[in-house]
Design an enzyme around this catalytic site. Structure first.
Site, PDB file in Angstrom:
ATOM      1  N   GLU A   1      10.804 -23.646  11.923  1.00  0.00           N
ATOM      2  CA  GLU A   1      11.006 -24.952  11.289  1.00  0.00           C
ATOM      3  C   GLU A   1      12.326 -25.045  10.521  1.00  0.00           C
ATOM      4  O   GLU A   1      12.678 -26.100  10.019  1.00  0.00           O
ATOM      5  CB  GLU A   1       9.828 -25.275  10.354  1.00  0.00           C
ATOM      6  CG  GLU A   1       8.494 -25.379  11.105  1.00  0.00           C
ATOM      7  CD  GLU A   1       7.346 -25.773  10.184  1.00  0.00           C
ATOM      8  OE1 GLU A   1       7.587 -26.153   9.025  1.00  0.00           O
ATOM      9  OE2 GLU A   1       6.195 -25.686  10.636  1.00  0.00           O
TER      10      GLU A   1
ATOM     11  N   TYR B   1       2.261  -8.880  10.445  1.00  0.00           N
ATOM     12  CA  TYR B   1       1.775 -10.240  10.199  1.00  0.00           C
ATOM     13  C   TYR B   1       1.651 -11.022  11.514  1.00  0.00           C
ATOM     14  O   TYR B   1       0.691 -11.770  11.699  1.00  0.00           O
ATOM     15  CB  TYR B   1       2.729 -10.981   9.256  1.00  0.00           C
ATOM     16  CG  TYR B   1       2.816 -10.407   7.856  1.00  0.00           C
ATOM     17  CD1 TYR B   1       1.665 -10.184   7.106  1.00  0.00           C
ATOM     18  CD2 TYR B   1       4.040 -10.108   7.275  1.00  0.00           C
ATOM     19  CE1 TYR B   1       1.739  -9.666   5.814  1.00  0.00           C
ATOM     20  CE2 TYR B   1       4.122  -9.595   5.983  1.00  0.00           C
ATOM     21  CZ  TYR B   1       2.967  -9.372   5.260  1.00  0.00           C
ATOM     22  OH  TYR B   1       3.046  -8.868   3.992  1.00  0.00           O
TER      23      TYR B   1
ATOM     24  N   VAL C   1       0.880  -1.173   0.000  1.00  0.00           N
ATOM     25  CA  VAL C   1       0.000   0.000   0.000  1.00  0.00           C
ATOM     26  C   VAL C   1       0.918   1.224   0.000  1.00  0.00           C
ATOM     27  O   VAL C   1       1.889   1.283   0.777  1.00  0.00           O
ATOM     28  CB  VAL C   1      -0.925   0.013   1.245  1.00  0.00           C
ATOM     29  CG1 VAL C   1      -1.726   1.311   1.324  1.00  0.00           C
ATOM     30  CG2 VAL C   1      -1.880  -1.190   1.198  1.00  0.00           C
TER      31      VAL C   1
ATOM     32  N   LEU D   1       6.690 -14.460   1.893  1.00  0.00           N
ATOM     33  CA  LEU D   1       8.069 -14.183   2.329  1.00  0.00           C
ATOM     34  C   LEU D   1       8.143 -12.766   2.853  1.00  0.00           C
ATOM     35  O   LEU D   1       7.530 -11.864   2.274  1.00  0.00           O
ATOM     36  CB  LEU D   1       9.013 -14.244   1.127  1.00  0.00           C
ATOM     37  CG  LEU D   1       9.532 -15.589   0.674  1.00  0.00           C
ATOM     38  CD1 LEU D   1      10.310 -15.391  -0.624  1.00  0.00           C
ATOM     39  CD2 LEU D   1      10.423 -16.193   1.750  1.00  0.00           C
TER      40      LEU D   1
HETATM   41  C1  LIG Z   1       2.126  -3.935   5.143  1.00  0.00           C
HETATM   42  C2  LIG Z   1       1.157  -2.955   4.479  1.00  0.00           C
HETATM   43  C3  LIG Z   1       0.723  -3.536   3.111  1.00  0.00           C
HETATM   44  C4  LIG Z   1      -0.073  -2.757   5.363  1.00  0.00           C
HETATM   45  O1  LIG Z   1      -0.974  -1.898   4.676  1.00  0.00           O
HETATM   46  P1  LIG Z   1      -1.883  -0.812   5.455  1.00  0.00           P
HETATM   47  O2  LIG Z   1      -2.935  -0.383   4.490  1.00  0.00           O
HETATM   48  O3  LIG Z   1      -1.045   0.214   6.061  1.00  0.00           O
HETATM   49  O4  LIG Z   1      -2.552  -1.733   6.576  1.00  0.00           O
HETATM   50  P2  LIG Z   1      -3.633  -1.329   7.661  1.00  0.00           P
HETATM   51  O5  LIG Z   1      -4.074   0.083   7.465  1.00  0.00           O
HETATM   52  O6  LIG Z   1      -4.641  -2.384   7.633  1.00  0.00           O
HETATM   53  O7  LIG Z   1      -2.826  -1.460   9.011  1.00  0.00           O
HETATM   54  C5  LIG Z   1      -1.673  -0.677   9.243  1.00  0.00           C
HETATM   55  C6  LIG Z   1      -1.065  -1.025  10.550  1.00  0.00           C
HETATM   56  O8  LIG Z   1      -0.026  -0.103  10.823  1.00  0.00           O
HETATM   57  C7  LIG Z   1      -0.487   0.886  11.755  1.00  0.00           C
HETATM   58  N1  LIG Z   1      -0.371   2.203  11.145  1.00  0.00           N
HETATM   59  C8  LIG Z   1      -1.056   3.269  11.477  1.00  0.00           C
HETATM   60  N2  LIG Z   1      -0.687   4.309  10.752  1.00  0.00           N
HETATM   61  C9  LIG Z   1       0.255   3.895   9.909  1.00  0.00           C
HETATM   62  C10 LIG Z   1       0.992   4.524   8.884  1.00  0.00           C
HETATM   63  N3  LIG Z   1       0.884   5.806   8.619  1.00  0.00           N
HETATM   64  N4  LIG Z   1       1.848   3.784   8.177  1.00  0.00           N
HETATM   65  C11 LIG Z   1       1.986   2.487   8.423  1.00  0.00           C
HETATM   66  N5  LIG Z   1       1.302   1.838   9.405  1.00  0.00           N
HETATM   67  C12 LIG Z   1       0.426   2.547  10.133  1.00  0.00           C
HETATM   68  C13 LIG Z   1      -1.911   0.573  12.014  1.00  0.00           C
HETATM   69  O9  LIG Z   1      -2.161   0.798  13.370  1.00  0.00           O
HETATM   70  C14 LIG Z   1      -2.015  -0.881  11.666  1.00  0.00           C
HETATM   71  O10 LIG Z   1      -1.596  -1.729  12.696  1.00  0.00           O
HETATM   72  P3  LIG Z   1      -2.518  -2.885  13.309  1.00  0.00           P
HETATM   73  O11 LIG Z   1      -3.811  -2.912  12.530  1.00  0.00           O
HETATM   74  O12 LIG Z   1      -1.753  -4.154  13.143  1.00  0.00           O
HETATM   75  O13 LIG Z   1      -2.669  -2.498  14.709  1.00  0.00           O
HETATM   76  C15 LIG Z   1       1.819  -1.575   4.262  1.00  0.00           C
HETATM   77  O14 LIG Z   1       2.272  -1.109   5.498  1.00  0.00           O
HETATM   78  C16 LIG Z   1       2.978  -1.579   3.282  1.00  0.00           C
HETATM   79  O15 LIG Z   1       2.776  -1.508   2.076  1.00  0.00           O
HETATM   80  N6  LIG Z   1       4.211  -1.634   3.794  1.00  0.00           N
HETATM   81  C17 LIG Z   1       5.390  -1.480   2.968  1.00  0.00           C
HETATM   82  C18 LIG Z   1       5.580  -2.648   2.028  1.00  0.00           C
HETATM   83  C19 LIG Z   1       5.655  -3.962   2.734  1.00  0.00           C
HETATM   84  O16 LIG Z   1       6.380  -4.115   3.710  1.00  0.00           O
HETATM   85  N7  LIG Z   1       4.908  -4.941   2.215  1.00  0.00           N
HETATM   86  C20 LIG Z   1       4.907  -6.263   2.735  1.00  0.00           C
HETATM   87  C21 LIG Z   1       6.039  -6.993   2.159  1.00  0.00           C
HETATM   88  S1  LIG Z   1       6.105  -8.621   2.819  1.00  0.00           S
END
Ligand SMILES: CC(C)(COP(=O)(O)OP(=O)(O)OC[C@H]1O[C@@H](n2cnc3c(N)ncnc32)[C@H](O)[C@@H]1OP(=O)(O)O)[C@@H](O)C(=O)NCCC(=O)NCCS
Length: 176
Positions: free
Chosen positions: A157, A145, A101, A133
């Site tokens: 494992e 996660y 995201v 991964l």
């Molecule tokens: C992992 C990822 C896809 C989650 O997407 P997201 O839309 O931020 O997810 P959500 O809004 O459902 O949840 C975000 C979580 O971070 C916290 N958060 C709040 N504000 C945030 C911010 N500005 N930025 C990131 N995380 C935040 C939330 O509290 C939430 O935690 P919890 O629900 O576990 O308590 C996103 O952080 C991302 O793209 N990260 C970078 C790429 C990455 O690491 N991808 C995974 C590769 S394995």
């Protein structure tokens, strides 16, 4: 209320062929986030052929945001790429290949919604688990996660991911 004050909304939907340019953009953003900006070799043409042909090699959900209720002019801001695989011990598996995201839209619940949709798809297709991964330094994602119940198969494992690259494949294929 002026348009800039209208709260943006998001929705998650299956990707369509027209999304390939945006999916490729997000794949590249994720590669840059993972400090490997030059690792992405595929093209829009590859994505179109491999995801939307008669025998798809991957599936994809996209998340889009819009300030309009009917989601007109929506922008793609996140995606989850997945495919099905098989484990002889476990049976059907959903493999989550890419999950991303855009920074400015994190924390809205988009990732949670993508995982919810993936879980529904996994259950509907009789998959017994979802594998993925995570690079070891990506602590925020590991914690993300783990908070949702994931287990770390490398530490629990001892599994390691291996690869035969194309050179090896050609060598082995030729019987060398
Ligand atoms: C992992 C990822 C896809 C989650 O997407 P997201 O839309 O931020 O997810 P959500 O809004 O459902 O949840 C975000 C979580 O971070 C916290 N958060 C709040 N504000 C945030 C911010 N500005 N930025 C990131 N995380 C935040 C939330 O509290 C939430 O935690 P919890 O629900 O576990 O308590 C996103 O952080 C991302 O793209 N990260 C970078 C790429 C990455 O690491 N991808 C995974 C590769 S394995």
């Amino acid at each position: 209320m002026s348009p800039e004050h209208v709260v943006s909304r998001f929705r998650v939907r299956p990707a369509e062929p027209r999304d390939c340019p945006e999916i490729l953009r997000l794949i590249k953003e994720l590669a840059a986030y993972e400090n490997m900006p030059n690792a992405v070799k595929i093209t829009e043409t590859d994505l179109l052929r491999d995801g939307f042909g008669s025998r798809p090699f991957f599936h994809c959900l996209v998340a889009e945001v819009s300030k309009q209720e009917d989601m007109q002019d929506a922008d793609v801001v996140g995606f989850a790429m997945y495919y099905y695989t098989y484990d002889p011990w476990i049976g059907r598996l959903l493999y989550l290949e890419d999950f991303y995201v855009m920074d400015e839209f994190r924390g809205w619940g988009i990732g949670t919604e993508l995982l919810k949709r993936l879980s529904q798809i996994a259950i509907e297709t009789h998959c017994n688990c979802m594998h993925f991964l995570v690079v070891v330094w990506n602590k925020p994602s590991i914690e993300y996660y783990m908070r949702r119940g994931a287990s770390d198969l490398s530490t629990e494992e001892g599994w390691h991911l291996f690869r035969f690259d194309k050179e090896n494949l050609i060598r082995m294929a030729s019987g060398e």
